[in-house]
Design a protein around this motif. Structure first.
Motif, PDB file in Angstrom:
ATOM      1  N   ALA A   1       0.835  -1.205   0.000  1.00  0.00           N
ATOM      2  CA  ALA A   1       0.000   0.000   0.000  1.00  0.00           C
ATOM      3  C   ALA A   1       0.870   1.256   0.000  1.00  0.00           C
ATOM      4  O   ALA A   1       1.970   1.257   0.542  1.00  0.00           O
ATOM      5  CB  ALA A   1      -0.912  -0.010   1.223  1.00  0.00           C
ATOM      6  N   ARG A   2       0.349   2.291  -0.613  1.00  0.00           N
ATOM      7  CA  ARG A   2       1.085   3.550  -0.683  1.00  0.00           C
ATOM      8  C   ARG A   2       0.143   4.721  -0.438  1.00  0.00           C
ATOM      9  O   ARG A   2      -0.891   4.838  -1.094  1.00  0.00           O
ATOM     10  CB  ARG A   2       1.760   3.722  -2.053  1.00  0.00           C
ATOM     11  CG  ARG A   2       2.939   2.776  -2.301  1.00  0.00           C
ATOM     12  CD  ARG A   2       4.110   3.167  -1.431  1.00  0.00           C
ATOM     13  NE  ARG A   2       5.266   2.300  -1.640  1.00  0.00           N
ATOM     14  CZ  ARG A   2       5.518   1.203  -0.949  1.00  0.00           C
ATOM     15  NH1 ARG A   2       4.659   0.804  -0.007  1.00  0.00           N
ATOM     16  NH2 ARG A   2       6.599   0.479  -1.168  1.00  0.00           N
ATOM     17  N   GLN A   3       0.526   5.565   0.508  1.00  0.00           N
ATOM     18  CA  GLN A   3      -0.190   6.809   0.721  1.00  0.00           C
ATOM     19  C   GLN A   3       0.274   7.823  -0.309  1.00  0.00           C
ATOM     20  O   GLN A   3       1.413   7.760  -0.793  1.00  0.00           O
ATOM     21  CB  GLN A   3       0.055   7.332   2.137  1.00  0.00           C
ATOM     22  CG  GLN A   3      -0.747   8.564   2.526  1.00  0.00           C
ATOM     23  CD  GLN A   3      -2.241   8.375   2.353  1.00  0.00           C
ATOM     24  OE1 GLN A   3      -2.793   8.843   1.355  1.00  0.00           O
ATOM     25  NE2 GLN A   3      -2.877   7.663   3.283  1.00  0.00           N
TER      26      GLN A   3
ATOM     27  N   TRP B   1      -2.614  10.722  13.792  1.00  0.00           N
ATOM     28  CA  TRP B   1      -3.190  10.774  12.441  1.00  0.00           C
ATOM     29  C   TRP B   1      -2.300  10.051  11.445  1.00  0.00           C
ATOM     30  O   TRP B   1      -2.788   9.397  10.528  1.00  0.00           O
ATOM     31  CB  TRP B   1      -3.374  12.239  12.040  1.00  0.00           C
ATOM     32  CG  TRP B   1      -4.504  12.484  11.088  1.00  0.00           C
ATOM     33  CD1 TRP B   1      -5.599  11.704  10.895  1.00  0.00           C
ATOM     34  CD2 TRP B   1      -4.649  13.608  10.221  1.00  0.00           C
ATOM     35  NE1 TRP B   1      -6.424  12.272   9.952  1.00  0.00           N
ATOM     36  CE2 TRP B   1      -5.864  13.438   9.531  1.00  0.00           C
ATOM     37  CE3 TRP B   1      -3.876  14.734   9.970  1.00  0.00           C
ATOM     38  CZ2 TRP B   1      -6.320  14.362   8.593  1.00  0.00           C
ATOM     39  CZ3 TRP B   1      -4.336  15.654   9.049  1.00  0.00           C
ATOM     40  CH2 TRP B   1      -5.546  15.482   8.363  1.00  0.00           C
ATOM     41  N   ALA B   2      -0.990  10.165  11.617  1.00  0.00           N
ATOM     42  CA  ALA B   2      -0.067   9.465  10.716  1.00  0.00           C
ATOM     43  C   ALA B   2      -0.254   7.959  10.822  1.00  0.00           C
ATOM     44  O   ALA B   2      -0.189   7.234   9.823  1.00  0.00           O
ATOM     45  CB  ALA B   2       1.375   9.851  11.043  1.00  0.00           C
ATOM     46  N   GLY B   3      -0.481   7.455  12.039  1.00  0.00           N
ATOM     47  CA  GLY B   3      -0.702   6.031  12.210  1.00  0.00           C
ATOM     48  C   GLY B   3      -1.984   5.554  11.548  1.00  0.00           C
ATOM     49  O   GLY B   3      -2.091   4.388  11.151  1.00  0.00           O
ATOM     50  N   ASP B   4      -2.958   6.436  11.417  1.00  0.00           N
ATOM     51  CA  ASP B   4      -4.232   6.076  10.793  1.00  0.00           C
ATOM     52  C   ASP B   4      -4.129   5.953   9.276  1.00  0.00           C
ATOM     53  O   ASP B   4      -4.949   5.259   8.663  1.00  0.00           O
ATOM     54  CB  ASP B   4      -5.296   7.134  11.117  1.00  0.00           C
ATOM     55  CG  ASP B   4      -5.605   7.221  12.609  1.00  0.00           C
ATOM     56  OD1 ASP B   4      -5.278   6.265  13.339  1.00  0.00           O
ATOM     57  OD2 ASP B   4      -6.168   8.249  13.042  1.00  0.00           O
TER      58      ASP B   4
ATOM     59  N   PRO C   1      -6.317  12.126   2.690  1.00  0.00           N
ATOM     60  CA  PRO C   1      -5.489  10.912   2.595  1.00  0.00           C
ATOM     61  C   PRO C   1      -6.271   9.705   2.103  1.00  0.00           C
ATOM     62  O   PRO C   1      -7.479   9.585   2.334  1.00  0.00           O
ATOM     63  CB  PRO C   1      -5.024  10.711   4.043  1.00  0.00           C
ATOM     64  CG  PRO C   1      -6.119  11.314   4.872  1.00  0.00           C
ATOM     65  CD  PRO C   1      -6.596  12.507   4.091  1.00  0.00           C
ATOM     66  N   THR C   2      -5.569   8.810   1.433  1.00  0.00           N
ATOM     67  CA  THR C   2      -6.139   7.517   1.068  1.00  0.00           C
ATOM     68  C   THR C   2      -6.356   6.698   2.338  1.00  0.00           C
ATOM     69  O   THR C   2      -5.501   6.691   3.229  1.00  0.00           O
ATOM     70  CB  THR C   2      -5.191   6.754   0.126  1.00  0.00           C
ATOM     71  OG1 THR C   2      -4.956   7.557  -1.030  1.00  0.00           O
ATOM     72  CG2 THR C   2      -5.789   5.421  -0.287  1.00  0.00           C
ATOM     73  N   GLN C   3      -7.475   6.005   2.445  1.00  0.00           N
ATOM     74  CA  GLN C   3      -7.791   5.247   3.645  1.00  0.00           C
ATOM     75  C   GLN C   3      -7.382   3.789   3.496  1.00  0.00           C
ATOM     76  O   GLN C   3      -7.567   3.190   2.438  1.00  0.00           O
ATOM     77  CB  GLN C   3      -9.280   5.348   3.960  1.00  0.00           C
ATOM     78  CG  GLN C   3      -9.728   6.771   4.244  1.00  0.00           C
ATOM     79  CD  GLN C   3     -11.160   6.839   4.754  1.00  0.00           C
ATOM     80  OE1 GLN C   3     -11.715   5.848   5.213  1.00  0.00           O
ATOM     81  NE2 GLN C   3     -11.752   8.017   4.664  1.00  0.00           N
ATOM     82  N   PHE C   4      -6.835   3.230   4.579  1.00  0.00           N
ATOM     83  CA  PHE C   4      -6.435   1.826   4.628  1.00  0.00           C
ATOM     84  C   PHE C   4      -7.101   1.198   5.852  1.00  0.00           C
ATOM     85  O   PHE C   4      -6.639   1.414   6.978  1.00  0.00           O
ATOM     86  CB  PHE C   4      -4.912   1.696   4.721  1.00  0.00           C
ATOM     87  CG  PHE C   4      -4.187   2.341   3.571  1.00  0.00           C
ATOM     88  CD1 PHE C   4      -4.121   1.721   2.334  1.00  0.00           C
ATOM     89  CD2 PHE C   4      -3.594   3.584   3.721  1.00  0.00           C
ATOM     90  CE1 PHE C   4      -3.456   2.318   1.269  1.00  0.00           C
ATOM     91  CE2 PHE C   4      -2.930   4.192   2.666  1.00  0.00           C
ATOM     92  CZ  PHE C   4      -2.868   3.554   1.429  1.00  0.00           C
TER      93      PHE C   4
END
Length: 406
Positions: free
Chosen positions: A10-12, A131-134, A194-197
């Motif tokens: 995965a890539r943000q 937020w970065a961890g999300d 941001p893209t959600q994972f």
């Protein structure tokens, strides 16, 4: 496909990563110029010859407030599930309270503003860290740490900028800092998208046995950061005094230039180290190496007062330590997100990790008072080198545990 593999692929988006790094730099700008220069100036205006003592009280009270607020607002952002809102409210409060500092006509009023400012600052920073961890997958956490290395340099550069002679008076400097903070943090709130994972928002623990096993890397990461932060806090507070114990001719301007060089040079090193960690799948190895290099630098600093070329050895040792410690702290901040097992408690747990930033500032003066009069600065540097080696050992075992888990 396993969750680890999915996260690795995965890539943000680069837009979110860069905007997030800008916001993180803005959070450093929010406190570095204020705590290092602008607040001491205001305290001197109000307290006169009692400024050092009063600044100590303000700093101590602010550190306690910051420790509690970071945990509390991290937990609130977990509980509500809306980090962006808390970041925005904290940003507005931070800017407003910075601009209220000139209105304080007494030390009690100034203390109230400082405590409120610390609450607002951590209302912004705690959810921002979580937020970065999300949204940032494990395969990009090294890159994230490298980008976060810009923050200390941004704080130092802003401090130098607002204190340029003739640029602005004490009150106007606060307006400049507030404007820069707003400019840095607001874009990620408005344009981040941001893209959600979903896998990043799911807890990893299945039962009590797995919870105990997952807690071990967390404790080791916490203890390792605390050990390095104690060394970093000591050097931040006593660097000038230590240099002058070797050569009385060293000036504060020279030390400031050395400090600025270290922060700037650490940025590309952190980026390269973080990218290598992502590609090699060895997230903890750069941290262990940095802790070991920091110990080498501190050992050189411990020996500097006993050799003929003491100042050159001291300078070299500090540059080695400073580069390693700055890279370590940046990468550690992002890789910590990897080991926290409970997504629903991510903000709260990062608040407990934040204690490694505030506790050293509280205990370091007493540790220095106990060691330096008896063993000199060489004894202090030797102790700090030992702490860095302990951090290296803790991280080496953490890295092995993560490899086995994956």
């Amino acid at each position: 496909m396993s969750d680890a593999t999915a996260q690795g692929d995965a890539r943000q988006s680069w837009r979110f990563l860069l905007l997030y790094a800008l916001a993180w730099a803005g959070s450093a700008i929010a406190y570095v110029p204020f705590l290092t220069v602008l607040l001491p100036v205001r305290v001197t205006e109000l307290a006169g010859t009692g400024d050092v003592r009063m600044l100590g009280f303000l700093t101590f009270g602010g550190a306690i407030a910051a420790s509690i607020a970071n945990i509390g607002f991290g937990w609130l952002s977990d509980w509500t599930g809306h980090r962006r809102v808390w970041i925005a409210i904290g940003l507005v409060g931070n800017v407003a309270l910075l601009l209220m500092v000139p209105a304080a006509q007494g030390l009690v009023e100034l203390l109230a503003i400082i405590l409120g400012w610390q609450l607002a600052l951590n209302m912004m920073m705690a959810p921002l860290a979580a937020w970065a961890g999300d949204y940032v997958p494990d395969g990009q956490k090294g890159l994230l740490g490298g980008l976060m290395a810009f923050a200390p340099a941004a704080g130092a550069i802003t401090t130098a900028f607002v204190t340029i002679p003739g640029l602005a008076g004490p009150d106007e400097r606060l307006w400049i800092v507030a404007a820069i903070v707003l400019t840095c943090v607001a874009p990620v709130l408005i344009f981040g998208a941001p893209t959600q994972f979903p896998e990043l928002l799911r807890d990893d623990l299945g039962g009590p046995a797995e919870a105990v096993d997952a807690a071990k890397p967390v404790k080791r990461m916490w203890a390792a950061r605390l050990a390095v932060q104690v060394a970093e806090a000591a050097l931040f507070a006593y660097l000038l005094y230590w240099f002058r114990s070797i050569d009385e001719g060293v000036t504060d301007a020279e030390v400031a230039r050395i400090f600025g060089f270290v922060l700037a040079a650490a940025v590309p090193l952190a980026l390269l180290s973080g990218r290598w960690a992502d590609r090699a799948g060895r997230p903890i190895l750069p941290l262990a190496i940095c802790a070991f290099i920091a110990a080498i630098g501190l050992s050189a600093m411990a020996l500097a007062s006993g050799v003929a070329s003491g100042l050159a050895l001291a300078l070299a040792g500090y540059v080695v330590f400073g580069l390693a410690a700055t890279v370590f702290l940046s990468l550690h901040s992002s890789q910590t997100l990897r080991v926290l097992p409970r997504a629903r408690h991510r903000g709260r747990d990062l608040g407990f990790f934040n204690l490694t930033n505030t506790v050293p500032s509280l205990v370091m003066p007493w540790l220095t008072i106990a060691i330096v009069p008896v063993f000199g600065y060489s004894g202090l540097m030797a102790l700090l080198a030992a702490l860095a080696l302990v951090a290296c050992g803790l991280l080496a075992s953490t890295g092995r545990a993560l490899i086995r888990r994956n």
